[in-house]
Motif scaffolding. Sequence first.
Motif, PDB file in Angstrom:
ATOM      1  N   ASP A 277     116.576 -87.038 -56.685  1.00 24.51           N
ATOM      2  CA  ASP A 277     116.956 -85.953 -57.431  1.00 24.51           C
ATOM      3  C   ASP A 277     117.124 -84.685 -56.590  1.00 24.51           C
ATOM      4  N   TRP A 278     118.298 -84.365 -55.794  1.00 28.33           N
ATOM      5  CA  TRP A 278     118.087 -83.186 -54.812  1.00 28.33           C
ATOM      6  C   TRP A 278     117.667 -81.880 -55.417  1.00 28.33           C
ATOM      7  N   ASP A 279     118.023 -81.881 -56.875  1.00 31.10           N
ATOM      8  CA  ASP A 279     117.798 -80.480 -57.485  1.00 31.10           C
ATOM      9  C   ASP A 279     116.267 -80.463 -57.556  1.00 31.10           C
ATOM     10  N   ALA A 280     115.569 -81.383 -57.920  1.00 28.67           N
ATOM     11  CA  ALA A 280     114.148 -81.298 -58.110  1.00 28.67           C
ATOM     12  C   ALA A 280     113.637 -81.360 -56.621  1.00 28.67           C
ATOM     13  N   LEU A 281     113.931 -81.894 -55.542  1.00 26.50           N
ATOM     14  CA  LEU A 281     113.478 -81.815 -54.200  1.00 26.50           C
ATOM     15  C   LEU A 281     113.706 -80.546 -53.678  1.00 26.50           C
ATOM     16  N   THR A 282     114.844 -79.660 -54.009  1.00 28.02           N
ATOM     17  CA  THR A 282     114.936 -78.337 -53.561  1.00 28.02           C
ATOM     18  C   THR A 282     114.066 -77.348 -54.368  1.00 28.02           C
ATOM     19  N   ALA A 283     113.794 -77.730 -55.517  1.00 24.17           N
ATOM     20  CA  ALA A 283     113.138 -76.716 -56.387  1.00 24.17           C
ATOM     21  C   ALA A 283     111.736 -76.742 -55.772  1.00 24.17           C
ATOM     22  N   ALA A 284     111.269 -77.997 -55.629  1.00 26.14           N
ATOM     23  CA  ALA A 284     109.809 -78.155 -55.084  1.00 26.14           C
ATOM     24  C   ALA A 284     109.785 -77.415 -53.806  1.00 26.14           C
ATOM     25  N   ALA A 285     110.736 -77.512 -52.908  1.00 27.92           N
ATOM     26  CA  ALA A 285     110.776 -76.724 -51.709  1.00 27.92           C
ATOM     27  C   ALA A 285     110.688 -75.340 -51.795  1.00 27.92           C
ATOM     28  N   THR A 286     111.359 -74.674 -52.510  1.00 32.58           N
ATOM     29  CA  THR A 286     111.779 -73.406 -53.057  1.00 32.58           C
ATOM     30  C   THR A 286     110.192 -72.960 -53.399  1.00 32.58           C
ATOM     31  N   GLN A 287     109.659 -73.657 -54.213  1.00 32.10           N
ATOM     32  CA  GLN A 287     108.270 -73.389 -54.689  1.00 32.10           C
ATOM     33  C   GLN A 287     107.114 -73.007 -53.596  1.00 32.10           C
TER      34      GLN A 287
ATOM     35  N   ILE B 210     108.341 -91.161 -45.721  1.00 33.07           N
ATOM     36  CA  ILE B 210     109.336 -90.196 -46.201  1.00 33.07           C
ATOM     37  C   ILE B 210     110.678 -91.065 -46.542  1.00 33.07           C
ATOM     38  N   ALA B 211     110.958 -90.694 -47.669  1.00 32.02           N
ATOM     39  CA  ALA B 211     112.319 -91.406 -48.086  1.00 32.02           C
ATOM     40  C   ALA B 211     113.542 -90.303 -48.227  1.00 32.02           C
ATOM     41  N   ALA B 212     112.966 -89.130 -48.575  1.00 32.80           N
ATOM     42  CA  ALA B 212     114.049 -88.106 -48.602  1.00 32.80           C
ATOM     43  C   ALA B 212     113.511 -86.870 -48.285  1.00 32.80           C
ATOM     44  N   PHE B 213     114.368 -85.883 -47.719  1.00 32.06           N
ATOM     45  CA  PHE B 213     113.656 -84.697 -47.333  1.00 32.06           C
ATOM     46  C   PHE B 213     114.736 -83.572 -47.404  1.00 32.06           C
ATOM     47  N   ALA B 214     114.180 -82.267 -47.770  1.00 33.21           N
ATOM     48  CA  ALA B 214     115.000 -81.063 -47.851  1.00 33.21           C
ATOM     49  C   ALA B 214     114.267 -79.886 -47.554  1.00 33.21           C
ATOM     50  N   CYS B 215     114.603 -78.787 -46.752  1.00 33.12           N
ATOM     51  CA  CYS B 215     114.144 -77.784 -46.702  1.00 33.12           C
ATOM     52  C   CYS B 215     114.861 -76.313 -47.074  1.00 33.12           C
ATOM     53  N   VAL B 216     114.451 -75.207 -47.458  1.00 34.00           N
ATOM     54  CA  VAL B 216     115.378 -74.074 -47.939  1.00 34.00           C
ATOM     55  C   VAL B 216     114.721 -72.858 -47.105  1.00 34.00           C
ATOM     56  N   ASP B 217     115.629 -71.873 -47.221  1.00 26.95           N
ATOM     57  CA  ASP B 217     115.131 -70.658 -46.927  1.00 26.95           C
ATOM     58  C   ASP B 217     114.976 -69.684 -47.936  1.00 26.95           C
ATOM     59  N   ALA B 218     114.740 -68.523 -47.799  1.00 24.17           N
ATOM     60  CA  ALA B 218     114.370 -67.608 -49.059  1.00 24.17           C
ATOM     61  C   ALA B 218     115.844 -67.330 -50.067  1.00 24.17           C
ATOM     62  N   SER B 219     116.665 -67.674 -49.423  1.00 24.41           N
ATOM     63  CA  SER B 219     118.011 -67.375 -50.563  1.00 24.41           C
ATOM     64  C   SER B 219     118.228 -68.611 -51.135  1.00 24.41           C
ATOM     65  N   GLY B 220     117.434 -69.713 -50.668  1.00 22.83           N
ATOM     66  CA  GLY B 220     117.650 -71.096 -51.361  1.00 22.83           C
ATOM     67  C   GLY B 220     118.802 -71.961 -50.690  1.00 22.83           C
ATOM     68  N   SER B 221     119.185 -71.550 -49.530  1.00 24.55           N
ATOM     69  CA  SER B 221     120.066 -72.023 -48.540  1.00 24.55           C
ATOM     70  C   SER B 221     119.432 -73.364 -48.018  1.00 24.55           C
ATOM     71  N   VAL B 222     120.176 -74.484 -47.737  1.00 27.41           N
ATOM     72  CA  VAL B 222     119.613 -75.328 -47.085  1.00 27.41           C
ATOM     73  C   VAL B 222     119.690 -75.306 -45.573  1.00 27.41           C
ATOM     74  N   LEU B 223     118.486 -75.617 -44.936  1.00 28.24           N
ATOM     75  CA  LEU B 223     118.044 -75.580 -43.575  1.00 28.24           C
ATOM     76  C   LEU B 223     118.012 -76.771 -42.831  1.00 28.24           C
ATOM     77  N   MET B 224     118.482 -76.881 -41.519  1.00 26.32           N
ATOM     78  CA  MET B 224     118.363 -77.855 -40.628  1.00 26.32           C
ATOM     79  C   MET B 224     117.049 -77.752 -40.056  1.00 26.32           C
ATOM     80  N   PRO B 225     116.248 -78.959 -40.057  1.00 25.31           N
ATOM     81  CA  PRO B 225     114.893 -79.058 -39.350  1.00 25.31           C
ATOM     82  C   PRO B 225     115.375 -78.861 -38.036  1.00 25.31           C
ATOM     83  N   CYS B 226     114.388 -78.061 -37.266  1.00 24.62           N
ATOM     84  CA  CYS B 226     114.420 -77.985 -35.875  1.00 24.62           C
ATOM     85  C   CYS B 226     114.354 -79.245 -34.923  1.00 24.62           C
ATOM     86  N   GLY B 227     114.652 -79.203 -33.799  1.00 27.60           N
ATOM     87  CA  GLY B 227     114.435 -80.406 -32.883  1.00 27.60           C
ATOM     88  C   GLY B 227     113.157 -81.091 -33.144  1.00 27.60           C
TER      89      GLY B 227
END
Length: 137
Positions: free
Chosen positions: A12-22, A80-97
Amino acid sequence: MSSSEPTAPEVDWDALTAAATQAMHAAYAPYSDFPVGAAALTDDGRIITGCNVENASYGLTLCAECTLVGQLRLGGGGRIAAFACVDASGSVLMPCGRCRQLLYEFRAPGMVLLTVSGVRTMDEVLPDAFGPQNLQN
Ligand SMILES: O=c1ccn([C@H]2C[C@H](O)[C@@H](CO)O2)c(=O)[nH]1
Ligand SMILES: [Zn+2]
């Protein structure tokens, strides 16, 4: 597909990005003014989160993925089965190296990441990774 190949989990990517935003709201980013939140679904169905924590030395900054991995361990471990991270605008970010390496260490088979180019496997974002397997001799 052979039965030995891991299958990507239903996420559930919406739930995961919502948790990341929080989690992003807990970030300490006075130097970059770039708060980041991260969230992961564990292989036993939990959602864990992290936020970036900066430092006046700049170079000692902890990415959101660093604190997420700490939370994974403090919460009893797991993978970890699934991962997402976001910035302040809610945009998806790539993890750094560095953080791709951190995530690789704790990946579950078939781990997927939400990326700027869609859902990708760990192997796609960190091909031919160095890992624990390389320490066996
Ligand atoms: O995936 C990322 C990318 C960047 N940052 C942080 C590090 C730093 O505090 C700020 C700017 O690079 O964003 C993360 O936490 N995770
Ligand atoms: Zn990072």
